[in-house]
Design a protein around this motif. Structure first.
Motif, PDB file in Angstrom:
ATOM      1  N   ARG A 247     -36.352 -32.361  25.916  1.00 42.82           N
ATOM      2  CA  ARG A 247     -35.335 -31.947  26.890  1.00 42.82           C
ATOM      3  C   ARG A 247     -34.441 -33.113  27.319  1.00 42.82           C
ATOM      4  N   MET A 248     -34.440 -34.157  26.510  1.00 47.38           N
ATOM      5  CA  MET A 248     -33.540 -35.275  26.743  1.00 47.38           C
ATOM      6  C   MET A 248     -32.236 -35.081  25.960  1.00 47.38           C
ATOM      7  N   LEU A 249     -31.174 -35.700  26.462  1.00 45.55           N
ATOM      8  CA  LEU A 249     -29.903 -35.761  25.744  1.00 45.55           C
ATOM      9  C   LEU A 249     -29.602 -37.229  25.477  1.00 45.55           C
ATOM     10  N   ASN A 250     -29.651 -37.608  24.208  1.00 45.94           N
ATOM     11  CA  ASN A 250     -29.382 -38.988  23.811  1.00 45.94           C
ATOM     12  C   ASN A 250     -27.887 -39.191  23.567  1.00 45.94           C
ATOM     13  N   PHE A 251     -27.425 -40.407  23.767  1.00 44.70           N
ATOM     14  CA  PHE A 251     -26.031 -40.746  23.509  1.00 44.70           C
ATOM     15  C   PHE A 251     -25.904 -42.259  23.411  1.00 44.70           C
ATOM     16  N   LEU A 252     -24.836 -42.704  22.777  1.00 44.75           N
ATOM     17  CA  LEU A 252     -24.474 -44.109  22.748  1.00 44.75           C
ATOM     18  C   LEU A 252     -23.157 -44.357  23.467  1.00 44.75           C
ATOM     19  N   GLU A 253     -22.423 -43.287  23.739  1.00 47.94           N
ATOM     20  CA  GLU A 253     -21.165 -43.371  24.475  1.00 47.94           C
ATOM     21  C   GLU A 253     -20.983 -42.109  25.308  1.00 47.94           C
ATOM     22  N   ASN A 254     -20.297 -42.240  26.412  1.00 46.42           N
ATOM     23  CA  ASN A 254     -19.682 -41.133  27.133  1.00 46.42           C
ATOM     24  C   ASN A 254     -18.553 -41.735  27.960  1.00 46.42           C
ATOM     25  N   SER A 286     -31.796 -33.877  22.027  1.00 49.97           N
ATOM     26  CA  SER A 286     -30.451 -33.524  21.586  1.00 49.97           C
ATOM     27  C   SER A 286     -29.572 -34.765  21.597  1.00 49.97           C
ATOM     28  N   PHE A 287     -28.369 -34.636  21.044  1.00 51.86           N
ATOM     29  CA  PHE A 287     -27.504 -35.798  20.887  1.00 51.86           C
ATOM     30  C   PHE A 287     -26.083 -35.458  21.299  1.00 51.86           C
ATOM     31  N   MET A 288     -25.393 -36.457  21.883  1.00 49.24           N
ATOM     32  CA  MET A 288     -24.002 -36.281  22.304  1.00 49.24           C
ATOM     33  C   MET A 288     -23.132 -37.389  21.717  1.00 49.24           C
ATOM     34  N   LEU A 289     -21.968 -36.983  21.216  1.00 51.18           N
ATOM     35  CA  LEU A 289     -20.987 -37.886  20.626  1.00 51.18           C
ATOM     36  C   LEU A 289     -19.717 -37.822  21.463  1.00 51.18           C
ATOM     37  N   TYR A 290     -19.127 -38.967  21.742  1.00 54.98           N
ATOM     38  CA  TYR A 290     -17.902 -39.037  22.543  1.00 54.98           C
ATOM     39  C   TYR A 290     -16.703 -39.189  21.618  1.00 54.98           C
ATOM     40  N   ALA A 291     -15.686 -38.368  21.801  1.00 56.56           N
ATOM     41  CA  ALA A 291     -14.537 -38.334  20.903  1.00 56.56           C
ATOM     42  C   ALA A 291     -13.966 -39.733  20.663  1.00 56.56           C
ATOM     43  N   GLY A 292     -13.840 -40.088  19.396  1.00 58.56           N
ATOM     44  CA  GLY A 292     -13.346 -41.399  19.007  1.00 58.56           C
ATOM     45  C   GLY A 292     -14.447 -42.344  18.588  1.00 58.56           C
ATOM     46  N   GLN A 293     -15.662 -42.100  19.051  1.00 50.63           N
ATOM     47  CA  GLN A 293     -16.794 -42.945  18.658  1.00 50.63           C
ATOM     48  C   GLN A 293     -16.949 -42.939  17.147  1.00 50.63           C
ATOM     49  N   GLU A 294     -16.785 -41.754  16.553  1.00 54.30           N
ATOM     50  CA  GLU A 294     -17.025 -41.584  15.125  1.00 54.30           C
ATOM     51  C   GLU A 294     -15.934 -42.179  14.246  1.00 54.30           C
ATOM     52  N   THR A 295     -14.807 -42.577  14.840  1.00 55.24           N
ATOM     53  CA  THR A 295     -13.751 -43.239  14.063  1.00 55.24           C
ATOM     54  C   THR A 295     -13.621 -44.715  14.439  1.00 55.24           C
ATOM     55  N   GLY A 296     -14.555 -45.203  15.261  1.00 57.84           N
ATOM     56  CA  GLY A 296     -14.577 -46.625  15.585  1.00 57.84           C
ATOM     57  C   GLY A 296     -13.688 -47.026  16.739  1.00 57.84           C
TER      58      GLY A 296
END
Length: 423
Positions: A247-254, A286-296
């Protein structure tokens, strides 16, 4: 609940900053990242153009009317709710679910709605000088806030990312979430929580589905990447979480954190691949991605490594997608999230049974199995700046759990990267 993958994006960052910019091409792009939920951040109407406002157009968390959306996001301001409903329908048609913000702790200094307003104090928390704190000692507040949640649930939204819940009585959430789920049992409630000591309270008493693991995996991975802390912290974190892990939400950016590729964090997107694999693929969080993270995106135009949520910033995601090596690597890693083994399969941390003799350094390497049915995968993360060769030991107890035979698997990994092999 099964692992989900959330894409956080402020619509004002995207394209020309309008709801209408979200067409089929945008949705197909997001889905190519293994995403199944979009969190449209900063949609509910916030204060703009006032003396107390921070930046232009202002902070998305200084809500001026909970029953409205921001006029500047619409092609035709008078049709803004219709345009936002159209965005919801297009997102659902694309096969994606939609989360929006619920900001339960504070309102803008000029808050007004057509439903009697919300009881509040005449002071703010911290330096949030564009807000006033909501008064939960007033019995009218609970019903007012529940009405807001019900208003958006009725429009067809799939869930809420709830802001700064630790500043709000947990009893309110226990009641409000339970009430909403009587009518809309499929709603997802995500809590922004920081203190690990509060995790169990907001899960068990607040009835949230997912919690930010900010003080757990985020701080752990950041410490490994930035400060050379031991990768053993990943193991310690999931052991501490125990039954709370799924029940955790992991992320590297927000929107609150510094960009992974910024000079304040990893220094480049390429130095974050090992952390990405650990955060997205290990265990059931679960995992969360912040827009732009995936393009550097590195927020190089700022002095703090963050993409400003106060100003009219643009994040060039669609413009940077073609031929982008960072995006290619993100897709390779995140595409695994649709695989049953990574979605909700078994998990086995292999760090305890690998040693320097076979090339494994517990401080800079992390290895684990994921398995379900015929799908059996080994992932090894390399947090060092050296190219590494090792023979990963899969002992009998791990092999039996995963339906394998005990073995050693040769692996070669680039610096700061990860390798995932189907066994």
């Amino acid at each position: 609940m099964k692992k989900i993958c959330i894409y956080q994006v402020l619509p004002r960052f995207w394209g020309k900053g309008k709801f209408s910019d979200w067409k089929s091409e945008s949705f197909e792009y997001v889905k190519s990242l293994g995403i199944d939920h979009i969190w449209f951040t900063g949609v509910i109407r916030h204060a703009s153009g006032q003396s107390f406002v921070k930046g232009d157009p202002g902070c998305p968390y200084s809500i001026s009317d909970y029953y409205d959306v921001n006029p500047y996001l619409a092609e035709n301001e008078d049709e803004r709710m219709r345009e936002f409903d159209g965005l919801l329908k297009r997102t659902h048609k694309a096969g994606l679910k939609v989360l929006i913000d619920f900001v339960p702790n504070h309102i803008a200094c000029n808050y007004a709605d057509e439903h009697g307003g919300i009881p509040h104090f005449d002071y703010c928390d911290y330096d949030w000088t564009d807000t006033l704190k909501i008064d939960y000692s007033n019995p009218r507040t609970r019903e007012a806030m529940l009405s807001i949640l019900r208003f958006w649930a009725r429009r067809g939204f799939d869930g809420f990312r709830c802001d700064m819940v630790e500043l709000v009585p947990v009893e309110f959430f226990g009641w409000a979430v339970s009430e909403l789920k009587k009518e809309y049992p499929e709603l997802t409630f995500v809590a922004e929580v920081y203190e690990k000591g509060n995790y169990s309270r907001y899960l068990n008493e607040g009835h949230f589905d997912l919690l930010y693991d900010k003080s757990g995996i985020y701080d752990t991975l950041r410490g490994i990447v930035c400060n050379g802390e031991s990768a053993e912290g990943i193991t310690r974190n999931w052991q501490w979480l125990g039954e709370m892990q799924p029940r955790m939400l992991n992320f590297l950016e927000n929107h609150d954190e510094q960009r992974l590729a910024s000079r304040f964090f990893a220094g480049s997107a390429e130095k974050g691949y090992a952390a990405l694999a650990a955060a997205a693929l290990f265990n059931d969080a679960s995992f969360m991605l912040y827009a732009g993270q995936e393009t550097g995106e590195d927020a190089s135009g700022t002095d703090n490594g963050r993409t400003s949520i106060f100003n009219r910033t643009k994040v060039e995601v669609m413009e940077k997608r073609r031929g982008n090596k960072v995006l290619k690597r993100y897709r390779e890693i995140l595409s695994l999230l649709s695989n049953p083994a990574f979605k909700d399969g078994g998990n086995w941390d292999l760090c305890y049974c690998n040693t320097p003799e076979n090339g494994f350094d517990v401080r800079r390497h992390f290895a684990f199995l994921r398995f379900k049915g015929d799908e059996k995968w080994l992932t090894v993360c390399n947090f060092s700046g050296d190219r590494c060769k090792m023979d990963i030991n899969i002992p009998e107890e791990a092999a039996v759990a995963g339906g394998l035979h005990p073995c050693r698997v040769p692996v070669e990994i680039s610096p700061f990267d990860a390798v995932t092999l189907r066994l």
